[in-house]
Enzyme design. Structure first.
Site: not given
Length: 230
Positions: A192, A94
């Protein structure tokens, strides 16, 4: 060789030189026919010339001649496969497979993701995607991935990206350039959200961190990793 090829008008009447196109279009109209131009490019779409068996392509214009699609490959409508690139199959595409990039069996390239190819800054590093990998939506790679690697959605990894290696307690082990991780198996790369640093753990199928990943520590012990999810 790419630089030596000319741009050609690829039409429903075959390949036509750009200079000849106005005349050919006028002749077609006078004859009551429509001359449709599919693209102006060095390469036409693949399916005008060859259709491999056992594949599915949502939009055939997004796979250029010179691509290779292994049996079982699905290229969705927003997927793209350049010339001199492709998949071993089976796999779900995709995102974008750039020139020079091959994708291993069982890998999934999420919507809008990208691979850096040999014509887009990859230099002499051959970018590839191993078997059983997942590159999340809108993510990207500028390093080759080994088998069973995962790149979090929205995260783009280039060769110079600084990556923090974590132990099984989530503590920092070392920080390396992403190029040091090139070709390694069982990597889980994520951002993070609190510190904004790029972190690397091992994928759920991994037992231990590859030796090459902790060689910078000057230790011979294997760093074990707990299972980690996104």
């Amino acid at each position: 060789m790419f630089g030596l090829l000319r741009n050609i008008a690829w039409t429903n009447a075959g390949a036509i030189d750009i200079e000849e196109l106005p005349t050919r279009r006028l002749k077609a109209r006078l004859a009551g026919r429509t001359l449709s131009v599919d693209c102006v490019d060095k390469f036409p779409k693949m399916t005008d010339y060859v259709v491999p068996t056992g594949i599915r392509i949502g939009d055939t214009a997004r796979v250029r001649l010179g691509a290779y699609l292994g049996e079982g490959t699905t290229v969705m409508h927003e997927g793209f496969v350049n010339f001199n690139a492709g998949t071993e199959g089976p796999g779900m595409i995709e995102g974008r497979i750039s020139a020079g990039v091959m994708v291993g069996k069982g890998s999934d390239l999420g919507g809008g993701c990208s691979t850096m190819g040999t014509l887009s800054g990859g230099g002499n590093i051959i970018i590839k995607v191993g078997e059983g990998c997942l590159i999340g939506a809108n993510a990207g790679i500028g390093i080759p991935l080994g088998d069973r690697c995962t790149v979090e959605a929205g995260l783009y990894i280039t060769a110079g990206s600084k990556v923090t290696l974590l132990d099984d307690q989530g503590q920092e082990v070392n920080t390396v350039a992403a190029r040091e991780l090139a070709g390694q198996d069982d990597l889980l790369l994520r951002r993070n959200l609190q510190t904004r640093r790029i972190e690397c753990l091992t994928n759920k199928s991994a037992i231990a961190l590859n030796e090459a990943l902790h060689a910078h520590n000057g230790a011979c012990l294997t760093v074990a990793y707990a299972e980690a999810g996104l």
